[in-house]
Design a protein around this motif. Sequence first.
Motif, PDB file in Angstrom:
ATOM      1  N   GLY A  76       0.814  -1.198   0.000  1.00  0.00           N
ATOM      2  CA  GLY A  76       0.000   0.000   0.000  1.00  0.00           C
ATOM      3  C   GLY A  76       0.850   1.252   0.000  1.00  0.00           C
ATOM      4  O   GLY A  76       2.091   1.194  -0.068  1.00  0.00           O
ATOM      5  N   TYR A  77       0.162   2.378   0.091  1.00  0.00           N
ATOM      6  CA  TYR A  77       0.793   3.690  -0.009  1.00  0.00           C
ATOM      7  C   TYR A  77       0.384   4.557   1.179  1.00  0.00           C
ATOM      8  O   TYR A  77      -0.688   4.376   1.764  1.00  0.00           O
ATOM      9  N   CYS A  78       1.237   5.537   1.508  1.00  0.00           N
ATOM     10  CA  CYS A  78       0.962   6.403   2.645  1.00  0.00           C
ATOM     11  C   CYS A  78       1.652   7.750   2.455  1.00  0.00           C
ATOM     12  O   CYS A  78       2.487   7.920   1.560  1.00  0.00           O
ATOM     13  N   VAL A  79       1.305   8.690   3.311  1.00  0.00           N
ATOM     14  CA  VAL A  79       1.950   9.996   3.335  1.00  0.00           C
ATOM     15  C   VAL A  79       3.204   9.919   4.198  1.00  0.00           C
ATOM     16  O   VAL A  79       3.173   9.337   5.296  1.00  0.00           O
ATOM     17  N   VAL A  80       4.290  10.498   3.724  1.00  0.00           N
ATOM     18  CA  VAL A  80       5.523  10.621   4.507  1.00  0.00           C
ATOM     19  C   VAL A  80       5.978  12.080   4.458  1.00  0.00           C
ATOM     20  O   VAL A  80       5.926  12.713   3.406  1.00  0.00           O
ATOM     21  N   ASN A  81       6.406  12.609   5.589  1.00  0.00           N
ATOM     22  CA  ASN A  81       7.074  13.911   5.625  1.00  0.00           C
ATOM     23  C   ASN A  81       8.552  13.640   5.896  1.00  0.00           C
ATOM     24  O   ASN A  81       8.927  13.231   6.998  1.00  0.00           O
ATOM     25  N   ASP A  82       9.363  13.850   4.866  1.00  0.00           N
ATOM     26  CA  ASP A  82      10.805  13.617   4.983  1.00  0.00           C
ATOM     27  C   ASP A  82      11.446  14.859   5.599  1.00  0.00           C
ATOM     28  O   ASP A  82      12.125  15.637   4.924  1.00  0.00           O
ATOM     29  N   VAL A  83      11.232  15.051   6.896  1.00  0.00           N
ATOM     30  CA  VAL A  83      11.796  16.207   7.593  1.00  0.00           C
ATOM     31  C   VAL A  83      13.320  16.122   7.534  1.00  0.00           C
ATOM     32  O   VAL A  83      13.908  15.044   7.681  1.00  0.00           O
ATOM     33  N   SER A  84      13.961  17.268   7.291  1.00  0.00           N
ATOM     34  CA  SER A  84      15.396  17.286   7.013  1.00  0.00           C
ATOM     35  C   SER A  84      16.065  18.460   7.723  1.00  0.00           C
ATOM     36  O   SER A  84      15.538  19.574   7.704  1.00  0.00           O
ATOM     37  N   GLU A  85      17.222  18.210   8.316  1.00  0.00           N
ATOM     38  CA  GLU A  85      18.026  19.296   8.883  1.00  0.00           C
ATOM     39  C   GLU A  85      19.150  19.558   7.894  1.00  0.00           C
ATOM     40  O   GLU A  85      20.077  18.773   7.747  1.00  0.00           O
ATOM     41  N   ARG A  86      19.050  20.687   7.173  1.00  0.00           N
ATOM     42  CA  ARG A  86      19.917  20.898   6.022  1.00  0.00           C
ATOM     43  C   ARG A  86      21.392  21.084   6.390  1.00  0.00           C
ATOM     44  O   ARG A  86      22.268  20.670   5.612  1.00  0.00           O
ATOM     45  N   SER A  87      21.684  21.704   7.522  1.00  0.00           N
ATOM     46  CA  SER A  87      23.100  21.869   7.860  1.00  0.00           C
ATOM     47  C   SER A  87      23.741  20.522   8.154  1.00  0.00           C
ATOM     48  O   SER A  87      24.876  20.259   7.758  1.00  0.00           O
ATOM     49  N   LEU A  88      23.017  19.632   8.830  1.00  0.00           N
ATOM     50  CA  LEU A  88      23.539  18.288   9.073  1.00  0.00           C
ATOM     51  C   LEU A  88      23.638  17.491   7.775  1.00  0.00           C
ATOM     52  O   LEU A  88      24.562  16.696   7.586  1.00  0.00           O
ATOM     53  N   GLN A  89      22.701  17.712   6.880  1.00  0.00           N
ATOM     54  CA  GLN A  89      22.665  16.968   5.625  1.00  0.00           C
ATOM     55  C   GLN A  89      23.766  17.387   4.658  1.00  0.00           C
ATOM     56  O   GLN A  89      24.390  16.540   4.004  1.00  0.00           O
ATOM     57  N   LEU A  90      23.998  18.707   4.565  1.00  0.00           N
ATOM     58  CA  LEU A  90      24.793  19.224   3.458  1.00  0.00           C
ATOM     59  C   LEU A  90      26.079  19.924   3.858  1.00  0.00           C
ATOM     60  O   LEU A  90      26.942  20.156   3.010  1.00  0.00           O
ATOM     61  N   GLU A  91      26.218  20.315   5.110  1.00  0.00           N
ATOM     62  CA  GLU A  91      27.401  21.050   5.539  1.00  0.00           C
ATOM     63  C   GLU A  91      28.322  20.140   6.357  1.00  0.00           C
ATOM     64  O   GLU A  91      27.945  19.030   6.718  1.00  0.00           O
ATOM     65  N   GLY A  92      29.506  20.605   6.665  1.00  0.00           N
ATOM     66  CA  GLY A  92      30.444  19.769   7.407  1.00  0.00           C
ATOM     67  C   GLY A  92      30.788  18.523   6.620  1.00  0.00           C
ATOM     68  O   GLY A  92      31.225  18.597   5.474  1.00  0.00           O
ATOM     69  N   THR A  93      30.565  17.364   7.212  1.00  0.00           N
ATOM     70  CA  THR A  93      30.843  16.106   6.505  1.00  0.00           C
ATOM     71  C   THR A  93      29.786  15.802   5.450  1.00  0.00           C
ATOM     72  O   THR A  93      30.001  14.948   4.599  1.00  0.00           O
ATOM     73  N   GLY A  94      28.646  16.488   5.506  1.00  0.00           N
ATOM     74  CA  GLY A  94      27.654  16.361   4.464  1.00  0.00           C
ATOM     75  C   GLY A  94      27.065  14.979   4.297  1.00  0.00           C
ATOM     76  O   GLY A  94      26.998  14.452   3.196  1.00  0.00           O
ATOM     77  N   GLN A  95      26.613  14.373   5.378  1.00  0.00           N
ATOM     78  CA  GLN A  95      26.012  13.040   5.310  1.00  0.00           C
ATOM     79  C   GLN A  95      24.497  13.149   5.396  1.00  0.00           C
ATOM     80  O   GLN A  95      23.946  13.604   6.389  1.00  0.00           O
ATOM     81  N   TRP A  96      23.818  12.686   4.336  1.00  0.00           N
ATOM     82  CA  TRP A  96      22.373  12.829   4.295  1.00  0.00           C
ATOM     83  C   TRP A  96      21.689  12.087   5.437  1.00  0.00           C
ATOM     84  O   TRP A  96      20.720  12.579   6.010  1.00  0.00           O
ATOM     85  N   VAL A  97      22.158  10.901   5.783  1.00  0.00           N
ATOM     86  CA  VAL A  97      21.435  10.091   6.762  1.00  0.00           C
ATOM     87  C   VAL A  97      21.327  10.805   8.102  1.00  0.00           C
ATOM     88  O   VAL A  97      20.294  10.740   8.766  1.00  0.00           O
ATOM     89  N   GLY A 157      21.221  14.032   8.583  1.00  0.00           N
ATOM     90  CA  GLY A 157      20.314  15.152   8.449  1.00  0.00           C
ATOM     91  C   GLY A 157      18.874  14.750   8.239  1.00  0.00           C
ATOM     92  O   GLY A 157      17.976  15.592   8.212  1.00  0.00           O
ATOM     93  N   LYS A 158      18.645  13.448   8.099  1.00  0.00           N
ATOM     94  CA  LYS A 158      17.312  12.940   7.785  1.00  0.00           C
ATOM     95  C   LYS A 158      16.728  12.032   8.869  1.00  0.00           C
ATOM     96  O   LYS A 158      15.569  11.619   8.749  1.00  0.00           O
ATOM     97  N   SER A 159      17.511  11.709   9.889  1.00  0.00           N
ATOM     98  CA  SER A 159      17.105  10.642  10.804  1.00  0.00           C
ATOM     99  C   SER A 159      16.957  11.061  12.256  1.00  0.00           C
ATOM    100  O   SER A 159      16.884  10.204  13.140  1.00  0.00           O
ATOM    101  N   CYS A 160      16.930  12.363  12.516  1.00  0.00           N
ATOM    102  CA  CYS A 160      16.705  12.793  13.898  1.00  0.00           C
ATOM    103  C   CYS A 160      15.332  12.296  14.381  1.00  0.00           C
ATOM    104  O   CYS A 160      14.445  11.992  13.575  1.00  0.00           O
TER     105      CYS A 160
END
Length: 282
Positions: A149-170, A172-175
Amino acid sequence: MKLLRYGPPGAEKPGLLDGEGGLRDLSAEVADIAGEALTPAGIARLRALDPRALPRVEGNPRLGPCVTGVGKFMAIGLNYADHAAEAGMAPPAEPVLFSKYPSAMCGPNDEVIIPRGSVKTDWEVELGVVIGRPGRHIPESDALAHVAGYCVVNDVSERSLQLEGTGQWVKGKSCDTFAPTGPWLVTADEVPDPQNLRLWLEVDGHRYQDGSTATMIFGVARLISYLSGLFTLHPGDIISTGTPPGVGMGVKPAPVYLRPGQVMRLGVEGLGEQRLRTVAEP
């Protein structure tokens, strides 16, 4: 059929919506909305039930994530060409894959916690796909048969954690609370074309995102086939399929990010809505 989970965090019970929108308890029929219950046989058994014969749940209980026991929470980056453009990135030649830890999951109306020190927490409305039939090297022509089936997801993201410093998406996406999921899982038979769904998101009443899954670069069937070529997909695995333009990072002339005390409303056509209040981490 709309399957859901209700009750306090960590003590949710399985349920479904009846034809009048009433909540019915499934505790006597299935342990939870997970694993075997999501397989074709499990879905068929639940569909054969008469919702009117199930116990009615009174009141307005909290809704939890619509599935549990998630082994893999996979997410696809830059899967809408216009979103890639607003991020200043070229459309990818193949799916961009990252993970969200299942511990980030929360209910569709829970509080979203802005991490300590964050000034770049962002929103992303997405179509979520829940696997029902396991598979490896799944042909694209057969891929949708593997969807529970299908559902709604909000992929909340912290952009500084995702893209700055070491720049690891996981990271910035997994708090905690960064993956509101639900309100319910709509079984695949009720979604004839996952590539023709409108999706939208508002913050404090202002609409930032208003798009369609028709503009995905890689459709649901392609994503399932691609991912199953990397690893076996199991019942309960989630694929969050990417977001249309309108994220806070892309607002012009200056980005707009979430602050404590704001309300996000978002939805996907036919799959329900989320209403989430942001709070500061203590």
